[in-house]
Structures are given as structure tokens and as C-alpha cells.
Design an enzyme around this catalytic site. Structure first.
Site, PDB file in Angstrom:
ATOM      1  N   ASP A   1       0.810  -1.227   0.000  1.00  0.00           N
ATOM      2  CA  ASP A   1       0.000   0.000   0.000  1.00  0.00           C
ATOM      3  C   ASP A   1       0.840   1.272   0.000  1.00  0.00           C
ATOM      4  O   ASP A   1       0.421   2.302   0.525  1.00  0.00           O
ATOM      5  CB  ASP A   1      -0.978   0.020   1.197  1.00  0.00           C
ATOM      6  CG  ASP A   1      -1.902  -1.183   1.188  1.00  0.00           C
ATOM      7  OD1 ASP A   1      -2.236  -1.665   0.094  1.00  0.00           O
ATOM      8  OD2 ASP A   1      -2.276  -1.644   2.281  1.00  0.00           O
TER       9      ASP A   1
ATOM     10  N   GLY B   1       1.588   2.963  -2.596  1.00  0.00           N
ATOM     11  CA  GLY B   1       1.125   3.870  -3.660  1.00  0.00           C
ATOM     12  C   GLY B   1       1.618   3.421  -5.028  1.00  0.00           C
ATOM     13  O   GLY B   1       1.745   4.232  -5.955  1.00  0.00           O
ATOM     14  N   LYS B   2       1.849   2.116  -5.164  1.00  0.00           N
ATOM     15  CA  LYS B   2       2.402   1.574  -6.419  1.00  0.00           C
ATOM     16  C   LYS B   2       1.492   1.877  -7.612  1.00  0.00           C
ATOM     17  O   LYS B   2       1.959   2.260  -8.677  1.00  0.00           O
ATOM     18  CB  LYS B   2       2.604   0.055  -6.288  1.00  0.00           C
ATOM     19  CG  LYS B   2       3.595  -0.330  -5.182  1.00  0.00           C
ATOM     20  CD  LYS B   2       3.655  -1.821  -4.966  1.00  0.00           C
ATOM     21  CE  LYS B   2       2.410  -2.403  -4.340  1.00  0.00           C
ATOM     22  NZ  LYS B   2       2.168  -2.029  -2.939  1.00  0.00           N
TER      23      LYS B   2
ATOM     24  N   ASN C   1      -5.172 -10.084  -3.699  1.00  0.00           N
ATOM     25  CA  ASN C   1      -4.865  -9.540  -2.374  1.00  0.00           C
ATOM     26  C   ASN C   1      -4.414  -8.087  -2.516  1.00  0.00           C
ATOM     27  O   ASN C   1      -4.486  -7.310  -1.583  1.00  0.00           O
ATOM     28  CB  ASN C   1      -3.789 -10.383  -1.648  1.00  0.00           C
ATOM     29  CG  ASN C   1      -2.572 -10.694  -2.502  1.00  0.00           C
ATOM     30  OD1 ASN C   1      -2.577 -10.477  -3.716  1.00  0.00           O
ATOM     31  ND2 ASN C   1      -1.521 -11.216  -1.890  1.00  0.00           N
TER      32      ASN C   1
ATOM     33  N   GLY D   1      -4.531  -4.177  -3.847  1.00  0.00           N
ATOM     34  CA  GLY D   1      -5.511  -3.151  -4.185  1.00  0.00           C
ATOM     35  C   GLY D   1      -4.712  -1.914  -4.549  1.00  0.00           C
ATOM     36  O   GLY D   1      -4.090  -1.310  -3.683  1.00  0.00           O
ATOM     37  N   HIS D   2      -4.658  -1.612  -5.834  1.00  0.00           N
ATOM     38  CA  HIS D   2      -3.834  -0.497  -6.307  1.00  0.00           C
ATOM     39  C   HIS D   2      -4.756   0.643  -6.741  1.00  0.00           C
ATOM     40  O   HIS D   2      -5.538   0.488  -7.674  1.00  0.00           O
ATOM     41  CB  HIS D   2      -2.942  -0.961  -7.476  1.00  0.00           C
ATOM     42  CG  HIS D   2      -1.920  -1.988  -7.036  1.00  0.00           C
ATOM     43  ND1 HIS D   2      -1.039  -2.591  -7.891  1.00  0.00           N
ATOM     44  CD2 HIS D   2      -1.638  -2.487  -5.814  1.00  0.00           C
ATOM     45  CE1 HIS D   2      -0.270  -3.439  -7.210  1.00  0.00           C
ATOM     46  NE2 HIS D   2      -0.618  -3.399  -5.948  1.00  0.00           N
TER      47      HIS D   2
ATOM     48  N   THR E   1      -5.853 -11.640   3.399  1.00  0.00           N
ATOM     49  CA  THR E   1      -6.957 -10.954   2.733  1.00  0.00           C
ATOM     50  C   THR E   1      -8.090 -11.941   2.420  1.00  0.00           C
ATOM     51  O   THR E   1      -9.115 -11.539   1.884  1.00  0.00           O
ATOM     52  CB  THR E   1      -6.477 -10.294   1.423  1.00  0.00           C
ATOM     53  OG1 THR E   1      -5.914 -11.318   0.593  1.00  0.00           O
ATOM     54  CG2 THR E   1      -5.430  -9.229   1.696  1.00  0.00           C
TER      55      THR E   1
ATOM     56  N   GLN F   1       2.088  -5.968  -3.205  1.00  0.00           N
ATOM     57  CA  GLN F   1       2.533  -6.057  -1.807  1.00  0.00           C
ATOM     58  C   GLN F   1       3.833  -5.251  -1.619  1.00  0.00           C
ATOM     59  O   GLN F   1       4.037  -4.296  -2.334  1.00  0.00           O
ATOM     60  CB  GLN F   1       2.711  -7.515  -1.363  1.00  0.00           C
ATOM     61  CG  GLN F   1       1.401  -8.285  -1.212  1.00  0.00           C
ATOM     62  CD  GLN F   1       0.830  -8.781  -2.529  1.00  0.00           C
ATOM     63  OE1 GLN F   1       1.497  -9.472  -3.274  1.00  0.00           O
ATOM     64  NE2 GLN F   1      -0.402  -8.447  -2.821  1.00  0.00           N
TER      65      GLN F   1
ATOM     66  N   VAL G   1      -8.748  -3.223  -0.274  1.00  0.00           N
ATOM     67  CA  VAL G   1      -9.429  -4.485  -0.593  1.00  0.00           C
ATOM     68  C   VAL G   1     -10.402  -4.874   0.515  1.00  0.00           C
ATOM     69  O   VAL G   1     -11.560  -5.176   0.261  1.00  0.00           O
ATOM     70  CB  VAL G   1      -8.392  -5.629  -0.773  1.00  0.00           C
ATOM     71  CG1 VAL G   1      -9.091  -6.966  -0.958  1.00  0.00           C
ATOM     72  CG2 VAL G   1      -7.493  -5.338  -1.962  1.00  0.00           C
TER      73      VAL G   1
ATOM     74  N   GLY H   1     -10.976  -3.045   3.504  1.00  0.00           N
ATOM     75  CA  GLY H   1     -11.518  -1.945   4.312  1.00  0.00           C
ATOM     76  C   GLY H   1     -10.984  -1.951   5.742  1.00  0.00           C
ATOM     77  O   GLY H   1     -11.385  -1.136   6.564  1.00  0.00           O
TER      78      GLY H   1
END
Ligand code: GDP
Ligand code: IMO
Ligand code: MG
Length: 421
Positions: free
Chosen positions: A14, A16-17, A39, A41-42, A130, A223, A299, A301
Site C-alpha cells: 500500500d 502507492g504503487k 490480495n 488493491g492499487h 486478505t 505487496q 481491498v 476496508g
């Protein structure tokens, strides 16, 4: 021959990819995801729109560039279909633009159930996954029992599926785990048919032929390094190689074909799920980072745990990946902070070290260096010169400590809120 540039996370994911891949895509012909699965979420924001991508690479929004889901990825046909259909609704038909590697492994409905069953069996020692079946799917890959996208084209597809399902059912029975996948299974069979409209390719040839034809390739990681199965805070990790070497195995690129390695980090740290986190803040400052940084999983929350930047961990990640350029995200979240702290060493059982220890589970006490906060709005800045001196001192310190230049500084979630040096 061109080389492949790699972009990957240096912390616990997470970082910021997604945003940065989108920003850099205009410089590339091909964008390829090399590991992980839904798993991830971008998040991407531009023109007032926000998208969260999970399996689909983050290079799809910049002018029809070729995007590849590489062989190192694990693909959930149901979630992929939802993701692709959502995008189609908003006018992004990916069937021409997106290719799937034959070697990517398929996440089966029973893999998701196994993920939940294993977590339940671990009780309080659970990983906090996840729940997407990532671990069980990679387990089947390594134990040579997996099903691959290429199997979709096999006349034995149903038989391969039935054998895998029977194996999973036996495990679930031994775990005494109650479940019902009838509906999910039906949905899965429809979704695997949906996959067939995409180009199903030998992605190692696709990528290497692109390089030979002098095309540029950006490899997108999911990841982060501290979640890597070999180098992360094991066992509280994901089940793939998130590090640069994972781009070689996930895409079929020789190590000497790797060019720039872009390492992304947040100006502080976050982590979702269980596992050690030396600089974690349990106080008001941690809550402030979470609130201002909107640190809730893209993904699941779930609340992300927040803490100060950890240079011991960052330097370790830089070493493992051979990072050539740093990209710093979300410093704007600390705009109002009077003091910004950075961990520069650890005390392990009272002994000071700058090496990331084998176990960071206990007896690790971070030693901090304090910086005067910049206390102004970085989001308005678009050039490095516009940044306040206090912020530049913070960036200089990170560069000196790591020996790697900070080339991109992100000051907000939008594509445009980016400062290049
Ligand atoms: P990824 O998994 O590495 O792609 O990162 P995520 O999308 O899961 O999480 C990053 C979050 O931070 C997203 O909500 C982004 O929109 C947001 N974001 C990215 N860069 C910045 C930034 O520089 N400043 C702020 N305030 N938010 C950012
Ligand atoms: P992106 O690509 C943050 C974490 C989970 C859990 C551990 C194992 O968006 O940065 P898994 O489901 O992979 O078996 O879970 O890894 N995790 C992530 N944390 N960002 C991610 O991806 C993550 N993918 C997995 O929370 O702790
Ligand atoms: Mg994410």
C-alpha cells in the site's frame, strides 16, 4: 536491447504503487504485473475518477499500452471478471490491450475456503490474510498440484479441476471446516470461460520479444518487500516473492535484463493484518496518520496500523532489491506535524544495530532521529524548488542515509499531484 524497469513496494504494501505505475506508464510500451493476486488493491486517481485495481496492471489507463498479467501472478477468474466488467462499464474495454500468461496459476473456489480454514485453525496466531486464497494457491503451485491459465485450453480441464477440488475437500474435512461452494463454483466456471476472450500468451516470450524490438517494459509489483515470503517478517507475510527477483521469475526476465529498480515508500509506515511492526504508534499520532492518510485497506476496508518511517527496514529493502531510485509517497499527510520522527537504528535486547534482525517480533526498540515539521501544504507544490526547506532537509537525510536519490515525490492521490526531480 532494452531493459525492464521494476517498480515495487519497500514496506508492508500500500505504498502507492498503483498511482506511480499510472504516472510512469507514458514512458513505457508494456506494463506487466509480476506476482501476487487479488490480495492487492492499487488505487489510481485522475480526472476526478478513482479506480482500485486488484489483478489488472495499473498501466491500462494511459493510451492503450499493452498490459500483461505475468506467470508469477495467481488469478481469481471470478474477481478478474468483476474487475474487467466494471472497467468495461466505464468505457475501458481491455480485451485487446490485456494479455494473460499461460503460466499464471488459477485461484479455485476451494483455495478461498482453505485460506479461511487455515486462518481459523491458527486462532490468535492468524496471519490476517486478505482471504483471497493466495497462500493455498501458491502452496499448490510449489507442491506441483496447481492449475494454470494454460490449462483452460486443455481438453482435460474439468478433470484437472476435479482432482484439485477432491484434494482440497479432503484437507477441509480433516480440518472439520464447514463450507458450501456450490454457487461460487458455478460462478467460477462461467468466469473461466470469460477469461478466454483475452489474449492467453507465453508471457516470457512476449516480454523478451518486446525488449528485442526495442520496446520498454515496466514491471509492476504487488505487496511490499517486508511481506516477501523469503525476506519479510515471516510467517506474517504473503506467499510470493515481492522483491525484484520476483520480477525475473514472474515474467521470465534474466537478471541482467533488469534496468532501473524504483522502490516506493511512504513517508511513514503502515501495515494491515498481523505481524511485527517496530515503529507502530498506538497513540493519537498513529490515529492522526490513519485519519489524514485514509489508511484503510483498499481491498478489505480494514484499518491499517500506522507508525513512523523506519530507515532500518527501508535500507534492508533497498539492499535486497538493488533499488536505484526512490519514490516517496504521502508526505503531505504529515503537513501539520510539529515533529516528524524517523527510526535510524534499533536496540535489540539493549544492543544497538542498523541491521534488520532475523526476528523483529520482540525486544526491538526503535531509536529515533527527530525533524522539525514543515507545517505547510505540500499538496500545492509541483516542483522540488517550491518545497519548504524543512521538508528538503528531511528528504536530504533519507538520501544520505540510504545512498539512493529520491526521484519522485508524491504529494496527493491524484496523478497530477506528483513532483519529479
Ligand atoms: P498500492 O497498493 O501500493 O497501489 O497503494 P494503495 O492504493 O493500496 O494505497 C495508497 C493510498 O494512498 C491510496 O488511497 C492512494 O490514493 C493514496 N495516495 C497515493 N499517493 C498519495 C500521496 O502522495 N498522498 C496522499 N495523501 N495519498 C496518496
Ligand atoms: P498491495 O499490492 C498490504 C497482507 C495481508 C496479510 C498478509 C498475507 O495493495 O500493496 P495474503 O492474503 O497475501 O495471504 O495476506 O499480507 N497483504 C497486503 N497488505 N497491501 C497488499 O497489497 C497486501 N497483500 C497482502 O494483509 O497481512
Ligand atoms: Mg494496496
Amino acid at each position: 536491447m532494452k531493459k525492464v524497469d521494476v517498480i515495487l513496494g519497500l514496506q508492508w504494501g500500500d505504498e502507492g504503487k498503483g498511482k506511480v505505475v499510472d504516472v510512469l506508464t507514458p514512458n513505457y510500451d508494456v506494463v506487466a504485473r509480476f506476482q501476487g493476486g487479488p490480495n492487492a488493491g492499487h488505487t489510481l486517481e485522475f480526472n476526478g475518477e478513482k479506480y482500485v485495481l486488484r489483478s489488472i496492471p495499473s498501466g491500462i489507463f494511459q493510451g492503450g499500452k499493452a498490459n500483461v498479467i505475468g506467470g508469477g501472478v495467481v488469478l481469481d477468474a471470478i474477481l478478474f471478471r468483476k474487475e474487467a466488467e466494471e472497467l468495461a462499464k466505464s468505457g475501458h474495454d481491455l480485451t485487446k490491450q490485456l494479455s494473460l500468461s499461460k503460466k499464471a496459476h488459477l485461484i479455485l473456489p476451494t483455495h478461498r475456503v482453505l485460506d479461511a480454514a487455515y486462518e481459523a485453525a491458527k486462532g490468535s496466531a492468524k496471519i490476517g490474510t486478505t482471504g483471497k486464497g493466495i497462500g493455498p494457491t501458491y502452496t499448490d503451485k510449489i507442491s506441483r498440484n496447481g492449475m494454470r491459465v494454460g490449462d483452460l485450453l486443455s481438453p482435460n480441464f474439468k478433470a484437472i479441476y476435479a482432482a484439485a477440488k477432491a484434494r482440497h475437500e479432503a484437507i477441509l474435512k480433516s480440518l472439520n471446516y464447514d463450507y458450501n461452494i456450490d454457487e461460487l463454483e458455478q460462478e467460477w466456471f462461467e468466469a473461466v470461460e470469460f477469461l478466454k476472450q483475452f489474449n492467453i500468451i507465453d508471457s516470457e516470450f512476449f516480454v523478451n520479444n518486446a525488449l528485442k524490438a526495442d520496446k520498454s517494459v515496466l514491471a509492476e509489483g504487488a505487496q511490499g518487500t517486508l511481506l516477501d515470503v523469503d525476506f519479510g517478517s515471516y510467517p506474517f507475510v504473503t506467499s510470493s516473492n515481492t522483491v525484484c527477483a520476483g520480477a525475473c521469475t514472474g515474467l521470465g526476465i534474466a537478471p541482467n535484463r533488469i534496468g532501473e529498480v524504483f522502490g516506493i515508500f511512504k513517508a511513514y509506515c503502515t501495515r494491515v493484518g498481523s505481524g511485527p511492526f517496530p515503529t507502530e504508534l498506538f497513540d493519537e499520532t498513529g490515529a492522526t496518520l490513519r485519519r489524514i492518510g485514509h489508511e484503510f485497506g483498499a481491498v478489505t476496508g480494514r484499518e491499517r496500523r500506522c507508525g513512523w518511517l523506519d530507515l532500518v527496514a527501508l535500507k534492508y529493502s533497498i539492499m535486497i532489491n538493488g533499488v536505484t531510485q526512490l519514490i516517496m509517497m504521502k508526505s503531505d499527510v504529515m503537513n501539520d506535524f510539529e515533529t516528524v520522527r524517523v527510526a535510524t537504528s534499533y536496540k535489540v535486547n539493549g544492543v544497538e544495530t542498523t541491521e534488520f534482525p532475523y526476528s523483529i517480533e520482540e525486544h526491538v526498540e526503535p531509536v529515533y532521529t527527530d525533524f522539525e515539521g514543515w507545517q505547510c501544504d505540500l499538496r500545492a507544490c509541483r516542483t522540488y524548488e517550491e518545497f519548504p526547506e524543512a521538508f528538503k532537509r528531511y528528504v536530504d537525510f533519507i538520501e544520505q542515509e540510504t545512498g539512493v536519490p529520491v526521484k519522485i515525490i508524491s504529494v496527493g492521490p491524484d496523478r497530477d499531484e506528483t513532483v519529479m526531480r
